[in-house]
Design an enzyme around this catalytic site. Sequence first.
Site, short mmCIF file in Angstrom:
data_model
loop_
_atom_site.label_atom_id
_atom_site.label_comp_id
_atom_site.label_asym_id
_atom_site.label_seq_id
_atom_site.Cartn_x
_atom_site.Cartn_y
_atom_site.Cartn_z
N GLU A 19 0.85 -1.19 0.00
CA GLU A 19 0.00 0.00 0.00
C GLU A 19 0.88 1.25 0.00
OE1 GLU A 19 -2.50 1.45 -0.67
OE2 GLU A 19 -4.02 1.55 0.91
N ASP A 20 0.38 2.34 -0.56
CA ASP A 20 1.16 3.58 -0.56
C ASP A 20 1.11 4.24 0.82
OD1 ASP A 20 -1.53 4.14 -0.92
OD2 ASP A 20 -1.23 5.68 -2.45
N ILE A 21 -0.11 4.36 1.36
CA ILE A 21 -0.23 5.07 2.64
C ILE A 21 -1.47 4.57 3.38
CG2 ILE A 21 -1.40 7.02 1.51
CD1 ILE A 21 0.03 8.85 3.59
N ASP A 76 -4.11 5.60 6.08
CA ASP A 76 -4.60 6.87 6.61
C ASP A 76 -5.65 6.55 7.69
OD1 ASP A 76 -4.90 9.70 6.61
OD2 ASP A 76 -6.54 9.58 5.20
N THR A 77 -6.94 6.57 7.34
CA THR A 77 -7.96 6.23 8.33
C THR A 77 -7.93 4.74 8.69
OG1 THR A 77 -9.62 5.73 6.64
CG2 THR A 77 -9.52 8.01 7.44
N GLY A 78 -7.47 3.92 7.77
CA GLY A 78 -7.42 2.48 8.00
C GLY A 78 -8.60 1.72 7.41
N THR A 127 -9.55 1.32 4.26
CA THR A 127 -9.21 0.50 3.09
C THR A 127 -8.56 -0.81 3.53
OG1 THR A 127 -8.81 2.54 1.86
CG2 THR A 127 -7.94 0.51 0.91
N LYS A 175 0.05 7.18 8.54
CA LYS A 175 -0.33 8.38 9.30
C LYS A 175 -1.16 7.93 10.50
CE LYS A 175 -2.03 10.94 5.70
NZ LYS A 175 -2.47 12.10 4.90
N ASP A 235 -0.55 10.81 -5.25
CA ASP A 235 -1.01 11.95 -6.06
C ASP A 235 -1.95 12.86 -5.28
OD1 ASP A 235 -3.21 9.99 -6.06
OD2 ASP A 235 -4.16 11.40 -7.44
P1 IMP Z 1 -7.60 5.02 4.22
O1 IMP Z 1 -8.69 4.04 3.87
O2 IMP Z 1 -8.14 6.29 4.79
O3 IMP Z 1 -6.51 4.43 5.07
O4 IMP Z 1 -7.08 5.47 2.81
C1 IMP Z 1 -5.89 5.28 2.31
C2 IMP Z 1 -5.84 5.85 0.91
O5 IMP Z 1 -6.15 7.26 0.88
C3 IMP Z 1 -4.44 5.73 0.41
O6 IMP Z 1 -4.23 4.50 -0.21
C4 IMP Z 1 -4.34 6.91 -0.55
O7 IMP Z 1 -4.81 6.53 -1.80
C5 IMP Z 1 -5.23 7.95 0.05
N1 IMP Z 1 -4.44 8.91 0.88
C6 IMP Z 1 -4.51 9.10 2.20
N2 IMP Z 1 -3.64 10.03 2.64
C7 IMP Z 1 -2.99 10.45 1.53
C8 IMP Z 1 -1.92 11.40 1.32
O8 IMP Z 1 -1.38 12.05 2.23
N3 IMP Z 1 -1.52 11.55 0.03
C9 IMP Z 1 -2.06 10.86 -1.01
N4 IMP Z 1 -3.03 9.94 -0.85
C10 IMP Z 1 -3.50 9.75 0.40
MG MG Z 2 -3.56 3.51 -1.66
#
Ligand code: IMP
Ligand code: MG
Length: 188
Positions: free
Chosen positions: A101-103, A105-107, A109, A133, A162
Amino acid sequence: MNEKLTVLLPHDTVAGRIRELAQQLNQDYQAIRAEDAPVLVLCTLRGAVFFAADLVRQLGFHCELEFVKIHSYQGTRPADVPTFDLGESICATGRHVLIVEDIVDTGHTMETMLRHFNDQKVKSVRICTLLDKPSRREVPGIVPDYTGFEIDDVFAVGWGLDYNEEFRLLRDIMVYHPDAEEKGTLRR
Ligand code: IMP
Ligand code: MG
């Protein structure tokens, strides 16, 4: 130079950390090298493409690279639960799965993906993320098994990440600083 961007992690720092992650993975997956089914390395599209490419080329165990597109939006409204389609050709049952995974964030995904693979009765499922994060986490149980860098609550771009399809090709990982009027529209 775009004044909306500042360097967070320079290219060489990122490349060096990916080498360390690959070494760690090579150690951890050493024991399953002799198994028949290759480890299913699943790259999330599109942000993790460069990270996954860098990583898999340094892996010494038998693995197969596949790609999955995550849909975080249904129509124009954010979906509570992100969805994804693995396609018929990818069968994970009975295999070791490594999500790249790239990042995180909330978790949400990663929670969706972990649930899916646990239902599929995989041998193991682990998360390897370039960035994390933790301060943004809404699903507290989501802790990546391998993390390149923990970062603060900033919007990171470059190395595949992006902002509205911009900045993906940057060599460094940078922070995108939105204008006041853009704030609140950042797509996560
Ligand atoms: P989550 O489900 O909130 O953890 O979403 C993660 C996805 O949100 C990542 O795979 C990214 O595609 C996108 N995302 C979250 N934070 C960033 C950021 O700082 N830069 C770019 N994409 C982000
Ligand atoms: Mg991603």
